[in-house]
Design an enzyme around this catalytic site. Structure first.
Site, PDB file in Angstrom:
ATOM      1  N   HIS A  90       0.822  -1.209   0.000  1.00  0.00           N
ATOM      2  CA  HIS A  90       0.000   0.000   0.000  1.00  0.00           C
ATOM      3  C   HIS A  90       0.855   1.258   0.000  1.00  0.00           C
ATOM      4  CE1 HIS A  90      -3.999  -1.727   0.499  1.00  0.00           C
ATOM      5  NE2 HIS A  90      -3.405  -2.655   1.233  1.00  0.00           N
ATOM      6  N   ALA A 111      14.544 -20.274   7.163  1.00  0.00           N
ATOM      7  CA  ALA A 111      13.150 -20.267   7.599  1.00  0.00           C
ATOM      8  C   ALA A 111      12.809 -18.993   8.368  1.00  0.00           C
ATOM      9  CB  ALA A 111      12.876 -21.486   8.470  1.00  0.00           C
TER      10      ALA A 111
END
Length: 172
Positions: free
Chosen positions: A96, A143
């Site tokens: 955004h 990860a």
């Protein structure tokens, strides 16, 4: 007629999204070849993977994309050959706009940039890659990492935000 066929294929692929069986992996590969911008000869997309805007995705040979991952390709996503994408990985090309304080963020629109993932890359489980990032060849992303800047070739990078912790091998 061609766009009607593509709409049908998209709906069918969504149906296949939740089917974990081997024949469904083959069907997903077959149908995504029609939807992707470019696709390699062999790639696997397991069940429960969400792909938005597949027409903006180029995927190489021998790519595996595992469960519960999201590819949101508002801009282009390019994935090289021999890439292993773990489960729950998010690859997101947009975010955004939020510069105007007097206007709701939702009304300011989106900005998007291409993401490039090199060849022979391993993305561990729960990696998030944000817009505009390039990940170099032969790299490993650990990860739970948040990749918000470019990662060079031949490294292991981890963390939130992601940072290089080790060269994979010594350069000659």
């Amino acid at each position: 007629m061609k766009s009607l066929l593509k709409k049908f294929i998209r709906k069918f692929v969504i149906f296949l999204r939740y089917n974990p069986f081997n024949f469904a992996i083959s069907l997903r590969r077959y149908f995504y070849k029609f939807l992707f911008k470019k696709s390699g000869a062999s790639f696997n997309i397991t069940d429960n993977v969400i792909i938005n805007f597949p027409e903006n995705i180029s995927i190489g040979n021998r790519v595996s994309l595992h469960q519960f991952s999201i590819l949101d390709a508002k801009s282009e996503i390019i994935i090289g050959d021999n890439v292993a994408i773990g489960s729950h990985v998010n690859i997101i090309t947009s975010n955004h706009i939020f510069e105007k304080n007097n206007m709701p963020i939702k009304d300011q629109g989106l900005s998007s940039e291409k993401i490039v993932i090199g060849s022979n890359v391993w993305l561990g489980t729960r990696v998030t890659i944000l817009k505009g990032v390039k990940i170099g060849n032969n790299s490993i992303i650990g990860a739970n990492s948040l990749v918000n800047k470019n990662i060079p070739n031949d490294v292991i990078a981890v963390g939130s935000p992601c940072r290089v912790i080790k060269q994979r091998w010594k350069k000659k």
